[in-house]
Design an enzyme around this catalytic site. Structure first.
Site, short mmCIF file in Angstrom:
data_model
loop_
_atom_site.label_atom_id
_atom_site.label_comp_id
_atom_site.label_asym_id
_atom_site.label_seq_id
_atom_site.Cartn_x
_atom_site.Cartn_y
_atom_site.Cartn_z
N GLY A 72 0.81 -1.22 0.00
CA GLY A 72 0.00 0.00 0.00
C GLY A 72 0.84 1.27 0.00
O GLY A 72 1.98 1.28 0.47
N GLY A 119 0.20 -5.64 1.08
CA GLY A 119 -0.86 -5.70 0.09
C GLY A 119 -0.37 -6.13 -1.28
O GLY A 119 -1.11 -6.72 -2.06
N GLU A 142 3.38 -4.97 8.58
CA GLU A 142 2.48 -3.89 8.99
C GLU A 142 2.42 -3.65 10.50
O GLU A 142 2.29 -2.50 10.95
CB GLU A 142 1.05 -4.16 8.48
CG GLU A 142 0.93 -4.22 6.97
CD GLU A 142 1.22 -5.61 6.39
OE1 GLU A 142 1.03 -5.78 5.18
OE2 GLU A 142 1.64 -6.50 7.15
N ASP A 150 -2.97 -7.30 6.79
CA ASP A 150 -4.25 -7.12 6.10
C ASP A 150 -4.25 -7.71 4.69
O ASP A 150 -3.43 -8.55 4.35
CB ASP A 150 -4.60 -5.62 6.08
CG ASP A 150 -3.73 -4.80 5.14
OD1 ASP A 150 -2.56 -5.17 4.93
OD2 ASP A 150 -4.23 -3.79 4.59
#
Length: 385
Positions: A72, A119, A142, A150
């Site tokens: 991300g 991601g 993360e 995630d």
């Protein structure tokens, strides 16, 4: 939406149609192909169109330059910190897309060269075939910056053997290509110099037949043998330590093991855990443990809630402090609040896991005929603007 550093008219995702083959190239090489809102929207458009296109049989995805995808766009999140829910749309679209990648109807091959993190790795691991090289680097880091594991990884990691998932999620440990295949996070290892040739072979195959695609990849792939010092050879210690009920107990268990002969590698693990966001660690451990009992849609809905509550700084601003220290000021000296595990109250952690009203959850379609329903545009988030 938060503003992103995207050059106007820059094609951040390239989509090519080559008879029965469709080729996706993540095309932000200078930014290590990080995932912006534009990237998510383009990926979703291509994948939906091609799943519905009877002529499209094989989808290949790769990254331009020296990375597959570094995950991300952290700067996008940071820049939006003072605007209410500035990143809600891209977050919703990403988790909705993750479900469709996991359940995609056509044969997919990810050619993963270089960095594949967070991601970004969600565009690799769920594929029918994921091909890695000696230059592939995987990580889900993360938790260390006050976020959580995630993009489906609370589900993926929780289903890895033993407690490897907790280890990868809490430490952000890096795995190389060989380790990814051994851990079941990739399907094939191909030396990097053969990757362009493999791509040409798959395009010339011009078919989505799974057996034919597998045979074509196996013409180039080699058997993996783990390096002697691979962390995957420390499975018994990882399972013993990372099976504990809390982050504090995991650290205590690691400290006990670190003093034993041959366990020098644990020192760096402990150092990393102790430098990470206490809030991020507690949320992440609970999320992985919950993932064991959840379906993929349940995990993605949970991750959406966690992401929005963390970005809303509902119990802590650690995620913004973590991004600041890592990518903005680059001083690597975050000041966490709360500063230690014992100060992070379980009742506060409970708050970020609370369900939203049903129509404010990610709308994962339950029926095949409405498989591509539930888009952001149809939610109250969009219609109430």
């Amino acid at each position: 939406m938060a503003q992103e550093a995207v050059i106007p008219n820059e094609e951040v995702v390239l989509g090519e149609e080559l008879d029965h083959v469709r080729l996706i190239t993540l095309n932000r090489p200078r930014q290590l192909n990080v995932i912006s809102s534009k990237v998510v929207s383009l990926l979703a458009d291509y994948l939906e169109r091609w799943e519905k296109d009877n002529k499209a049989e094989l989808i290949i995805i790769k990254g331009a330059g020296r990375a597959f995808s570094a995950g991300g766009d952290l700067k996008m999140f940071y820049d939006g910190r003072n605007s209410k829910d500035s990143c809600l749309e891209v977050v919703y679209r990403m988790y909705w897309l993750c479900y469709h990648i996991h359940t995609y109807k056509k044969t997919q091959v990810a050619l993963v060269h270089g960095i594949s993190m967070g991601g970004g790795a969600s565009l690799m691991v769920p594929m029918k075939f994921s091909v890695v090289t000696e230059k592939t680097v995987f990580s889900t880091p993360e938790a260390s910056i006050g976020f959580h594991t995630d993009c489906g990884f609370s589900y993926i990691h929780s289903h890895l053997p033993g407690h490897l998932g907790e280890y990868l999620a809490l430490t952000g440990a890096r795995l190389n290509g060989k380790e990814l295949v051994a851990a079941g996070l990739a399907t094939h290892f191909v030396p990097s110099e053969k990757l362009p040739e493999l791509e040409k072979r798959l395009i010339s195959l011009n078919s989505g037949d799974k057996n034919a695609v597998k045979s074509a990849i196996e013409e180039f792939s080699v058997e993996v043998q783990l390096d002697e010092d691979s962390v995957l050879n420390k499975k018994s210690i990882i399972d013993e330590c990372f099976s504990k009920d809390s982050v504090a107990e995991i650290i205590k268990s690691l400290e006990a093991e670190a003093s034993k002969e041959g366990n020098g590698w644990i020192g760096a693990v402990l150092k990393g855990l102790k430098r990470s966001s206490p809030t991020g660690l507690k949320i992440t451990l609970r999320s992985i443990r919950d993932g064991r009992k959840q379906t993929l849609p349940e995990s993605l809905k949970k991750e959406f809630r966690l992401t929005m509550n963390i970005l809303r700084a509902s119990i802590s601003e650690d995620v913004y402090e973590g991004i600041r220290a890592l990518t903005i000021d680059k001083d690597n000296a975050p000041k966490w609040d709360p500063p230690s595990l014992d100060k992070v109250e379980d009742e506060k952690v409970d708050l970020v896991f609370q369900s939203f009203k049903e129509d404010l959850e990610v709308q994962i379609p339950e029926k095949e005929e409405s498989r591509w329903h539930g888009k952001y545009e149809t939610t109250p988030y969009a219609t109430s603007k």
